[in-house]
Design an enzyme around this catalytic site. Structure first.
Site, PDB file in Angstrom:
ATOM      1  N   SER A 286       0.739  -1.200  -0.228  1.00 49.25           N
ATOM      2  CA  SER A 286      -0.244   0.170   0.142  1.00 49.25           C
ATOM      3  C   SER A 286       1.030   1.455  -0.552  1.00 49.25           C
ATOM      4  CB  SER A 286      -0.936   0.021   1.255  1.00 49.25           C
ATOM      5  OG  SER A 286      -1.857   1.270   0.871  1.00 49.25           O
TER       6      SER A 286
ATOM      7  N   ASP B   9      -8.965  -5.161  -4.999  1.00 50.20           N
ATOM      8  CA  ASP B   9      -8.709  -4.200  -4.557  1.00 50.20           C
ATOM      9  C   ASP B   9      -9.647  -2.655  -4.836  1.00 50.20           C
ATOM     10  OD1 ASP B   9      -7.370  -1.999  -2.730  1.00 50.20           O
ATOM     11  OD2 ASP B   9      -5.310  -2.888  -3.754  1.00 50.20           O
TER      12      ASP B   9
ATOM     13  N   HIS C 151      -7.015  -5.713  -0.692  1.00 49.44           N
ATOM     14  CA  HIS C 151      -6.012  -4.728  -0.529  1.00 49.44           C
ATOM     15  C   HIS C 151      -4.747  -5.652   0.167  1.00 49.44           C
ATOM     16  CE1 HIS C 151      -3.631  -1.045  -1.048  1.00 49.44           C
ATOM     17  NE2 HIS C 151      -3.637  -1.375   0.628  1.00 49.44           N
TER      18      HIS C 151
END
Length: 726
Positions: A564, A647, A679
């Site tokens: 991320s 995601d 995610h």
């Protein structure tokens, strides 16, 4: 099952210390928090374990003696969804059976005795799927309960299996969210339902419970309200008063656009739904503290049912603002802050008695417990009474001590008692002493360090490999956390376990740069508009500190990886001279093109980080764009790109775009995709492949693949590789 569980202790003690492999870590038992019975002498928890031989999961429920720590198996019935103590005595249990013989997609409520579980009986049939049951025995002897499920717009319970279907698969939206986390939104929402089990006494003197009436949707009468709010809303979003008269729940502000705001209120409603829920801290409540407009969470009733403790942030649109503890008085309709100026952001609260509370909060790379008296002033500074590891749950025992469930780098599950006066009193169980898969793990494999960052002193973690020898050199594995408002903490991390990396033959370094949580709100807040400023500089300084300080760390053959925000940093590093410090890079679900942020689900996040929409703050978006031409021309370090189809936080096109760019630049690269993950990668089989590919990639370029005969290789994954190069 119980006998096998205890035999495993002997096996763990007798086995030699071995490297922690992905299979061992993923396949080790996963245990839930321990919930004590009313007298505090017995605890209840569940365990699940994945088998890579059968490619299936086993689940069982256990009891633990809270004096000796000895466990016994209660049941291994795979249909049981949840079990709680009913509360009428020390042995009666209430559980949700995930099947319903009469209603497809429905569930059933059953009553059992912990000493005679096989003779359980059905107390209620429910027409839809439900979770998160909470109950209390009222003065009448009846059981009041609440649970959560989906709701149709008219307030009736939504049943996935019986829901209406349409000839077309079209989805039509007039407002956002369109999709959130991993799901496209529908007209169904989430709600808290209440119900009653009526008590009666049989001829032999035994108390029986049967359903009395249907369920009442307590959330639906408030237009636009939803509780729990997905994707992470759960049991902590609502509570039932001990006297059974009241229910409290959290909902996002129904009058504000969901995707642009974090504001949320705490609601209060009678258990029977005889009045509409009202927001005790909403904009129309006279009790609402001035200037406090952010997210509310974790409402919990006091033991006397007269008060509600909850947290609230001051700022709307800022999901990482500081949580402040508040107490709402039902009788007085007043709200009082406790320890208002404390520079921590607690995440859970427990009433020790009617006047004193305990909160769990991130603190210096751990999650610790702190005591707060009910009369604490604004300047009261709580003191932690637990230290290492990270607390995940705490319950008050009958003697006012706390039963704590926690984890640490070196154990997936630890159970102990503690109190504000005595600290940790007695450790009852620890997974690394029970599970053969985790044998040999200890706190000595991990240590923290401090270094001078861009503007302040920062903390980080070091993880050592199996049989570490300080006279040798080990390649650096430099891990960057996501968030950016997050932290590497002393906790069990299934997705990024540092010891799994280390035992391939690395020394793992995990810095907590600007933006990290648990070190004071100033450090967290400083990340705004500062992703590539202070935070990036902190990472380069962490690398330099490690290079200058630890002779046993080989930075010449180091690798770097992150998810991320960490993946963003990896790609930013790729376009900078700092990228040449690493032999390989790994980015998991990171943003690539600055303007693509408009595709995200939670717009409040990016609009707070960059101080405006993508058209209002275009420069800020472009200043944190790793796809800029000058940066792309510098790409040269081999990079593994991971991105999954579901995601919706950072859509998969970011990963494909990055991979396309690396390929066209001629940079050695690979793309790993999971069509069924979001995610995070959480499926056990997918997680194994994730570790195989990540470790195989860094091992190939760091030299570990040649020096460690047991090192994981890319070829260990059985899935085929698509390679269309001529």
């Amino acid at each position: 099952m119980g006998a096998l569980q205890w035999l495993s202790i002997t096996a763990a003690a007798a086995s030699a210390v071995s490297a922690l492999t992905p299979e061992q870590m993923i396949g080790a038992p996963r245990r839930t928090e321990v919930i004590p019975n009313p007298s505090g002498d017995t605890g209840l928890f569940s365990t699940s374990q994945w088998s890579f031989d059968t490619h299936s999961e086993s689940t069982w429920w256990s009891l633990i003696d809270l004096q000796s720590g000895k466990t016994t198996t209660l049941t291994d019935d795979s249909d049981i969804e949840e079990i709680i103590w009913l509360g009428s005595d020390n042995s009666t249990l209430l559980y949700i059976n995930s099947t319903n013989a009469q209603v497809p997609g429905g569930v059933e409520l059953w009553i059992a005795d912990s000493s005679d579980f096989a003779n359980a009986y059905k107390a209620a049939s429910l027409s839809a799927g439900f979770l998160g049951i909470k109950s209390t025995v009222t003065d009448s002897g009846d059981v009041h309960f609440i649970l959560r499920g989906k709701s149709y717009p008219n307030g009736t319970a939504y049943n996935d299996q019986l829901a209406e279907t349409y000839p077309s698969t079209a989805r039509i939206y007039d407002s956002i969210f369109v999709r959130h986390w991993d799901t496209y939104l529908t007209t169904a929402s989430h709600a808290v339902f209440s119900g009653t089990l009526q008590s009666s006494t049989s001829d032999d003197g035994n108390v029986q419970y049967t359903s009395s009436g249907g369920l009442t949707n307590l959330v639906n009468p408030v237009k636009g309200a939803e509780s729990p709010f997905p994707p992470f809303g759960g049991n902590d979003d609502y509570d039932l008063s001990p006297d059974g008269k009241w229910v409290t729940f959290k909902s996002k502000a129904p009058e504000l656009p969901l995707a642009n705001n974090t504001a949320a209120y705490v609601y209060l409603v009678p258990h029977d739904g005889s009045a509409t829920a009202f927001a005790v801290n909403g904009p129309d409540s006279p009790a609402t503290p001035e200037g406090v407009e952010g997210e509310s969470n974790n409402p919990v009733f006091s033991p006397d049912s007269d008060k509600i403790a909850y947290f609230q942030m001051a700022t709307n649109t800022y999901e990482s603002d500081r949580n402040v503890l508040y107490v709402y008085s039902i009788a007085d309709d007043t709200i009082t802050p406790l320890a208002k100026d404390w520079d921590r952001s607690p995440s859970s609260v427990t009433w020790v008695d009617g006047d004193n509370l305990v909160v769990a909060s991130q603190d210096l790379g751990r999650t610790r417990l702190f005591a707060i008296p009910g009369d604490a002033g604004d300047d009261f500074k709580p003191t932690n009474f637990t230290d290492g590891g990270s607390v995940s749950a705490q319950y008050v025992l009958s003697n006012s001590t706390l039963l704590v469930t926690s984890s640490a780098f070196w154990t997936s599950w630890s159970v102990y008692t503690a109190s504000p006066d005595e600290g940790v009193i007695n450790t009852l169980a620890s997974a690394n002493e029970i599970d053969p898969e985790l044998s040999g793990l200890s706190s000595s494999d991990f240590e923290e360090f401090y270094f001078d960052g861009n503007w302040t002193t920062l903390q980080g973690w070091i993880t050592y490999p199996q049989d570490f020898d300080s006279s040798k050199k080990y390649p650096l594995a430099f891990l960057i956390h996501g968030g950016p408002e997050d932290a590497w903490a002393d906790e069990w991390n299934l997705k990024w376990h540092s010891k799994v990396f280390a035992d391939q033959g690395y020394v793992v370094v995990q810095p907590n740069p600007t933006g990290s949580t648990g070190f004071g709100q100033q450090l967290t807040d400083a990340i705004q508009l500062n992703w590539t400023g202070a935070a990036y500089d902190d990472l380069t300084k962490a690398w330099q500190y490690v290079h200058d300080t630890y002779d046993f760390i080989d930075t010449d053959n180091g690798v770097a990886a992150g998810p991320s925000f960490g993946a963003f940093m990896i790609t930013w590093i790729q376009g900078d001279d700092f990228g040449r410090k690493f032999k390989a890079l790994v980015s998991h679900d990171g943003p690539f093109i600055g303007d693509a942020w408009v595709e995200t689900d939670e717009l409040w996040f990016v609009e707070h980080e960059f101080n405006g929409t993508f058209w209002q703050a275009r420069d800020a978006f472009h200043n944190t764009d790793p796809s800029g031409p000058s940066r792309v021309l510098a790409y040269s370090t081999p990079q593994l790109v991971i991105h999954s189809d579901k995601d919706y936080r950072i859509p998969v096109a970011n990963g494909i775009g990055l991979f396309n760019t690396l390929q066209e630049r001629g940079v050695p690269s690979r793309f790993l995709n999971f069509p069924d993950e979001d995610h995070w990668v959480t499926g056990q089989e997918n997680s194994l492949v994730w570790y195989q590919q990540v470790l195989g990639w860094i091992n190939r370029y760091s030299g570990v693949g040649g020096s460690n005969p047991d090192a994981i290789a890319l070829e260990d994954t059985v899935n085929p590789v698509v390679d269309l190069n001529p």
